[in-house]
Design an enzyme around this catalytic site. Structure first.
Site: not given
Ligand code: AP5
Ligand code: MG
Ligand code: ZN
Length: 217
Positions: A13, A88, A127, A160, A171
């Site tokens: 994402k 979410r 990552r 992270r 997660r």
């Molecule tokens: P990356 O692009 O970083 O993936 P991502 O989907 O953004 O993963 P996140 O871990 O950021 O998602 P998340 O939803 O758990 O975390 P968030 O920060 O939103 O890619 C991942 C890896 O793969 C990277 O190393 C990349 O290089 C590699 N990659 C990417 N594409 C690739 C491809 N095509 N091929 C190969 N490799 C690839 O949330 C964190 C925390 O915040 C949550 O746990 C929660 O506590 C809180 N939070 C956030 N939003 C909310 C909400 N709406 N409500 C409540 N709590 C929330």
């Molecule tokens: Mg992300």
């Protein structure tokens, strides 16, 4: 364009949202990044969010919704936005539909990145992120030119805290239980476009842009 990017943790994402926002000239709004910035700046919101983020569970809806609303009413979001990590759960999705109705806006599409769980664990545990500019890397799939150092700003890369394996598993469970039902929620609104998130990064971006009718320069 008003877009939601939906997909499990590690589906790409953040990677895709940053690229799409640049191509489409819209703002990238990541709730995870917003919480992490609050945490870094030591705000009350950051303190509150920390506990949930560290254990891999969701920050309470009211807090998250208020933060998104504030971000989307800012001037630069009027041209369009791509939401990454929000909504979410069903409550957030329903609340967001109400907000859009109130402000007379509507979603253009919901982009769903499909990736199987075993691939996600490897992506997340490998990552590395840049604390300087926010760029994302992966030790195997997307390594920086110099090991452990950001290509863009030369800052040493970090892991992270929620990318440790035990938190990753929590997660993924939270995603299956809370977030996956949103795929059907938006399918009923005929908004979902599904993409194979296992394809290379550039291929995924090109497929999404093509589906949105946007040219890829
Ligand atoms: P990356 O692009 O970083 O993936 P991502 O989907 O953004 O993963 P996140 O871990 O950021 O998602 P998340 O939803 O758990 O975390 P968030 O920060 O939103 O890619 C991942 C890896 O793969 C990277 O190393 C990349 O290089 C590699 N990659 C990417 N594409 C690739 C491809 N095509 N091929 C190969 N490799 C690839 O949330 C964190 C925390 O915040 C949550 O746990 C929660 O506590 C809180 N939070 C956030 N939003 C909310 C909400 N709406 N409500 C409540 N709590 C929330
Ligand atoms: Mg992300
Ligand atoms: Zn950097």
């Amino acid at each position: 364009m008003e877009l939601i990017l939906l997909g499990p943790p590690g589906s790409g994402k953040g990677t895709q949202a940053a690229r799409l926002a640049g191509e489409l000239h819209i703002v990238h709004v990541s709730t995870g990044d917003l919480f992490r910035r609050h945490l870094k700046e030591g705000t009350a919101l950051g303190q509150l969010a920390r506990r949930y983020m560290d254990e891999g569970t969701l920050v309470p809806d009211d807090v998250t919704e208020a933060m998104v609303k504030e971000r989307l009413t800012a001037r630069d979001a009027q041209r369009g936005y791509i939401l990454d990590g929000f909504p979410r759960n069903l409550a957030q999705a329903e609340h967001f539909q109400g907000f859009l109705y109130e402000v007379g806006r509507a979603l253009s599409a919901v982009i769903y990145l499909a990736v199987p769980h075993d691939v996600l664990v490897e992506r997340l545990t490998g990552r590395r992120v840049c604390p300087g500019c926010g760029a994302n890397y992966h030790v195997r799939f997307h390594p920086p030119q110099r090991a452990g150092v950001c290509d863009v700003c030369q800052t040493p890369l970090v892991q992270r805290p929620d990318d440790r394996e035990e938190t990753v598993l929590t997660r993924l469970q939270v995603y299956d239980r809370e977030t996956a039902p949103l795929i059907d929620f938006y399918r009923r609104l005929h908004l979902v476009r599904e993409f194979d998130g296992q394809a290379p990064v550039e291929v995924v971006t090109a497929a999404i842009l093509e589906s949105l009718g946007a040219r890829h320069d």
